[in-house]
Write an enzyme that holds these catalytic residues in place. Sequence first.
Site, PDB file in Angstrom:
ATOM      1  N   GLU A 173      -6.316  27.767  10.160  1.00 33.32           N
ATOM      2  CA  GLU A 173      -5.493  27.108   9.534  1.00 33.32           C
ATOM      3  C   GLU A 173      -5.906  25.438  10.206  1.00 33.32           C
ATOM      4  OE1 GLU A 173      -1.528  27.546  10.912  1.00 33.32           O
ATOM      5  OE2 GLU A 173      -1.936  28.351  12.929  1.00 33.32           O
ATOM      6  N   HIS A 195       7.957  28.703  13.096  1.00 30.16           N
ATOM      7  CA  HIS A 195       8.438  27.641  12.581  1.00 30.16           C
ATOM      8  C   HIS A 195      10.155  28.096  12.537  1.00 30.16           C
ATOM      9  CE1 HIS A 195       4.983  25.384  12.226  1.00 30.16           C
ATOM     10  NE2 HIS A 195       4.437  26.351  11.623  1.00 30.16           N
ATOM     11  N   ASP A 233      -1.561  23.571   6.984  1.00 26.44           N
ATOM     12  CA  ASP A 233      -2.111  23.015   8.342  1.00 26.44           C
ATOM     13  C   ASP A 233      -3.824  22.559   8.196  1.00 26.44           C
ATOM     14  OD1 ASP A 233       0.269  22.731   9.766  1.00 26.44           O
ATOM     15  OD2 ASP A 233       0.053  24.693  10.139  1.00 26.44           O
TER      16      ASP A 233
END
Length: 250
Positions: free
Chosen positions: A146, A43, A172
Amino acid sequence: MNLRQKLHSGEIAYGLTLTIGTPQIAELVANLGFDWIWIETEHTTMSLDTILAQLQAISGTGTKAVVRVDCNDQTTIKRVLDTGPDGILIPSVNSLEDAEKAIKFTKYPPLGERGIGLARAQGYGLKLASYIKSANDEVATIFMIEHILAVQNIHEILQVEGLDGVIIGALDLAGSMNLQNDLSNPLIEIEVQKVLAACKKAGIACGAFVGDPNQAKARIQEGFRLLTLGADVLLLASSAKNVLDSVKKA
């Protein structure tokens, strides 16, 4: 003790997530006494050169470095491993097939199919033979759990040879349950505890991202052994805001 050994020892490994991507911050944090640093590339905009610079800055401090790659892809994983991290964190491992692919990509033969290069990890060729011989035993492989599918398949995932630990990505996970706007929903924690219980049964270190010392203490008491105690951006923002608010009040 390398990171992989620590994960299998039952000891707690305290870490911090780095997202800003400068060697100066990496070096600073590595000298604070953390056991490991999570270099975040999924990210962020970090390049291989950015990763390399941080690893070089951390080297020799005693703090171990783990890089989270952006996908479970053979070329991506190979190139990151060749920069020489102490461990690799692979996102979105949701099934036995995903887990087997990840091990295949991270381990040299006969356990996997990792390609042999002449990069920093191998001492640019000077330590090629010794690195190839030791890497499978010394470089940790960690999966992100996740997604609700990963929870449903957790027992099969944990049985894959070569896995050293998992970290639960609660945000997530909540999204996969359509609870991204209800993060305090107790249904999320139920799934988190299922993963923790499965890890305890399998003898695999289970990790979590914690937001404050009280949460960290609670997670440790529950049996979590691989912790990241926040992220650089969050700590910077919190500290700066506290200073600003304090001065304004004064």
